[in-house]
Design an enzyme around this catalytic site. Structure first.
Site, short mmCIF file in Angstrom:
data_model
loop_
_atom_site.label_atom_id
_atom_site.label_comp_id
_atom_site.label_asym_id
_atom_site.label_seq_id
_atom_site.Cartn_x
_atom_site.Cartn_y
_atom_site.Cartn_z
N SER A 132 1.00 -1.10 0.08
CA SER A 132 -0.08 0.00 0.03
C SER A 132 0.89 1.23 0.11
O SER A 132 0.46 2.25 -0.83
CB SER A 132 -0.88 0.10 1.02
OG SER A 132 -1.59 -1.15 1.27
N PHE A 156 4.14 -10.45 -5.72
CA PHE A 156 2.73 -10.61 -6.24
C PHE A 156 2.55 -10.09 -7.66
O PHE A 156 1.68 -9.20 -7.93
CB PHE A 156 1.74 -9.78 -5.30
CG PHE A 156 1.47 -10.35 -4.02
CD1 PHE A 156 1.00 -11.90 -4.16
CD2 PHE A 156 1.77 -10.21 -2.74
CE1 PHE A 156 0.70 -12.54 -2.75
CE2 PHE A 156 1.77 -10.90 -1.63
CZ PHE A 156 1.12 -11.89 -1.58
N GLU A 241 -6.34 1.58 -13.43
CA GLU A 241 -6.23 0.21 -12.82
C GLU A 241 -7.36 -0.14 -11.96
O GLU A 241 -8.11 -1.35 -11.70
CB GLU A 241 -5.19 0.20 -12.15
CG GLU A 241 -4.46 -0.92 -11.54
CD GLU A 241 -3.17 -1.33 -11.00
OE1 GLU A 241 -2.39 -0.66 -11.81
OE2 GLU A 241 -2.89 -1.80 -10.22
N GLY A 339 -25.19 -27.64 -0.90
CA GLY A 339 -23.95 -28.23 -0.82
C GLY A 339 -23.26 -27.97 -2.29
O GLY A 339 -22.02 -28.09 -2.36
C1 LIG Z 1 -3.09 -12.14 -6.64
C2 LIG Z 1 -2.72 -10.72 -6.54
C3 LIG Z 1 -2.22 -10.15 -7.77
C4 LIG Z 1 -1.30 -9.24 -7.50
N1 LIG Z 1 -0.93 -8.37 -8.71
C5 LIG Z 1 -0.13 -7.31 -8.70
C6 LIG Z 1 0.58 -6.83 -9.63
O1 LIG Z 1 0.52 -7.50 -10.86
N2 LIG Z 1 1.50 -5.90 -9.73
C7 LIG Z 1 1.74 -5.38 -8.28
O2 LIG Z 1 2.64 -4.52 -8.32
N3 LIG Z 1 1.09 -5.63 -7.27
C8 LIG Z 1 0.02 -6.75 -7.35
N4 LIG Z 1 -0.42 -7.18 -6.31
C9 LIG Z 1 -0.04 -6.59 -4.94
C10 LIG Z 1 -1.28 -5.82 -4.39
O3 LIG Z 1 -1.48 -4.72 -5.05
C11 LIG Z 1 -1.25 -5.53 -2.95
O4 LIG Z 1 -1.12 -6.75 -2.15
C12 LIG Z 1 -1.89 -4.45 -2.17
O5 LIG Z 1 -1.61 -3.00 -2.84
C13 LIG Z 1 -1.76 -4.45 -0.38
O6 LIG Z 1 -0.19 -4.35 -0.21
P1 LIG Z 1 0.41 -5.40 0.64
O7 LIG Z 1 -0.21 -6.92 0.34
O8 LIG Z 1 1.71 -5.13 0.77
O9 LIG Z 1 -0.50 -5.00 2.12
P2 LIG Z 1 -0.09 -4.15 3.16
O10 LIG Z 1 0.10 -2.63 2.76
O11 LIG Z 1 0.97 -4.66 4.04
O12 LIG Z 1 -1.61 -3.75 4.03
C14 LIG Z 1 -1.92 -4.85 4.97
C15 LIG Z 1 -3.13 -4.40 5.62
O13 LIG Z 1 -2.87 -3.21 6.19
C16 LIG Z 1 -3.77 -2.29 5.68
N5 LIG Z 1 -3.24 -0.75 5.50
C17 LIG Z 1 -2.12 -0.52 4.96
N6 LIG Z 1 -2.01 0.59 4.98
C18 LIG Z 1 -3.05 1.21 5.61
C19 LIG Z 1 -3.82 2.44 5.50
N7 LIG Z 1 -2.82 3.67 5.45
N8 LIG Z 1 -4.76 2.88 6.48
C20 LIG Z 1 -5.71 1.54 6.67
N9 LIG Z 1 -5.18 0.29 6.62
C21 LIG Z 1 -4.10 0.21 5.94
C22 LIG Z 1 -4.40 -2.69 4.14
O14 LIG Z 1 -5.50 -2.26 3.83
C23 LIG Z 1 -4.42 -4.39 4.53
O15 LIG Z 1 -5.60 -4.60 5.09
C24 LIG Z 1 -1.44 -8.38 -6.29
C25 LIG Z 1 -1.76 -9.14 -5.16
C26 LIG Z 1 -2.57 -10.25 -5.38
C27 LIG Z 1 -2.91 -11.00 -4.17
#
Ligand SMILES: Cc1cc2nc3c(=O)[nH]c(=O)nc-3n(C[C@H](O)[C@H](O)[C@H](O)COP(=O)(O)OP(=O)(O)OC[C@H]3O[C@@H](n4cnc5c(N)ncnc54)[C@H](O)[C@@H]3O)c2cc1C
Length: 387
Positions: A132, A156, A241, A339
């Protein structure tokens, strides 16, 4: 308001015929293989289903955004989120940066291939320690005169295992905060790249990779636009996006409702078909109303995008609403199947898995709410950044 002309509807018909003929019978295999064969993209390219909004100069069709809406609505009705996301990433999440900000050389090298179906692109933003919070990425591209030396890792990354290139978000200046972030196209078969496939809950047909860059040499001409502007390009591009979740969720939800009604009309319980039970009828009525209203709002946001109007607040609202509604619809529709809803022989089990990522990818629901709250409560105006 009707956003679709006769031409749009003719396009929808021919796309539907194509998908029913070429995709429907294969989709279960692609899901269980965890891989989509390249030739389907080539066939879609040959039929003119890719590059719809891209300029003719590169092989595209210069069409309006509602053709793209139709493409992803219809693809979604094949009931494989992995099939849909593969081309959404290529057409709407990675290549647009090359089109909008890239040099003529980069456009000439990559765009004809993504339109013909020969090339598969990825967008590389997320890292093991930064999702994020994009500005905290650590992948570094050091200026070595005629090339960048790339080190770091991404995770990811959709299409990252079998794809050809990745639009990589990297720091060209580690001390400049967001002004030190750049976008660089990296060919995925370059020396020093290692790709590992991630095993996932859903989107099984789509490949998702962890990618590491170990002293990867990237030609300087692969920089997209200007050095240090990458974060701003991303902020502009993330609207598409997010918006593109509108057609994929709407198509999938409409599919869920129509499959549920079909099932309800033939499944008997207590001497009658279950479509006669008021409890279920009212659920269908409520869900259909919610889908229709999300669709109308989503189309309105698509029309703004079509007119080149940049509205971060509305795009974020649309992404939040359709992805959360998709989760609700797949949970409730699965229930109509009893089911059988839990069985892989019926369509809702897959959708239940696939929809879960909608509220995570391309900005989580929490991040969408943060953006919306800033706009609504703090009167923050999100302006398009000029390149
Ligand atoms: C199947 C899949 C495909 C993907 N494809 C791509 C891709 O092609 N390219 C790419 O770059 N990424 C890709 N992603 C990554 C995706 O964009 C990220 O997983 C997403 O942006 C969240 O980042 P993170 O997983 O690091 O979670 P984190 O940022 O670590 O967040 C963890 C939790 O904390 C919450 N959180 C974080 N910051 C805040 C805030 N400021 N306020 C409140 N809550 C917060 C989040 O909402 C979440 O619930 C993919 C992910 C998946 C699962």
């Amino acid at each position: 308001m009707n956003y679709f002309t006769k031409e749009h509807e003719m396009f929808r018909e021919s796309l539907r015929d194509f998908l029913n003929k070429e995709v429907k019978r294969n989709i279960d295999k692609w899901e269980s293989d965890h891989k989509i064969p390249r030739d389907i993209w080539k066939k879609m390219g040959d039929q003119g289903f890719l590059g719809l909004t891209y300029p003719e100069k590169y092989g595209g069709f210069d069409l309006d955004f509602f053709f793209e809406v139709i493409l992803f609505e219809e693809m979604s009705k094949m009931n494989s989120g992995g099939f849909v996301i593969t081309q959404q990433v290529v057409q709407c999440m990675s290549s647009p940066y090359i089109l909008k900000y890239g040099s003529e050389e980069l456009k000439g090298k990559y765009l004809p291939g993504i339109i013909s179906g020969d090339l598969i692109g990825c967008i590389g933003i997320t890292e093991p320690d930064a999702g994020s919070d994009v500005k905290s990425i650590k992948t570094k591209a050091e200026d070595k005169g005629d090339h960048y030396l790339l080190n770091g890792s991404k995770t990811f990354i959709t299409n990252g295992v079998y794809g050809d290139f990745v639009v990589t978000v990297a720091k060209t200046d580690s001390n400049a905060g967001t002004k030190g972030i750049s976008l660089i196209v990296v060919d995925l078969n370059s020396k020093g790249i290692n790709r590992t496939k991630i095993d996932k809950l859903g989107w099984h047909a789509s490949d998702t990779a962890e990618i590491s860059f170990d002293n990867v040499k990237v030609p300087k001409e692969n920089l997209i636009g200007k050095e240090g502007k990458g974060f701003y390009y991303l902020m502009n591009g993330l609207q598409l996006e997010r918006l593109i979740f509108v057609p994929s969720c709407v198509g999938a939800m409409e599919f869920a409702i129509s499959e549920s009604i079909k099932y309800m009309k033939q499944r008997k319980s207590f001497g009658q078909t279950i479509d006669k039970f008021q409890a279920i009828r009212h659920k269908i009525a409520s869900l259909s109303s919610e889908i229709e209203s999300a669709k109308v709002f989503g189309y309105y946001c698509c029309e703004l995008y079509n007119k080149n109007i940049y509205d971060v607040k509305l795009c974020s609202m649309a992404k939040l609403l359709v992805t959360e509604l998709h989760e609700k619809v797949s949970t409730e529709c699965l229930q109509f199947f009893g089911g059988n809803g839990f069985s892989e022989e019926y369509p809702l089990a897959r959708m239940y898995r696939d929809c879960r990522v909608g509220t995570i990818g391309a900005g989580t629901s929490e991040i969408m709410r943060e953006i919306i709250a800033k706009a609504v409560i703090d009167d923050t105006e999100f302006k398009k950044v000029k390149s």
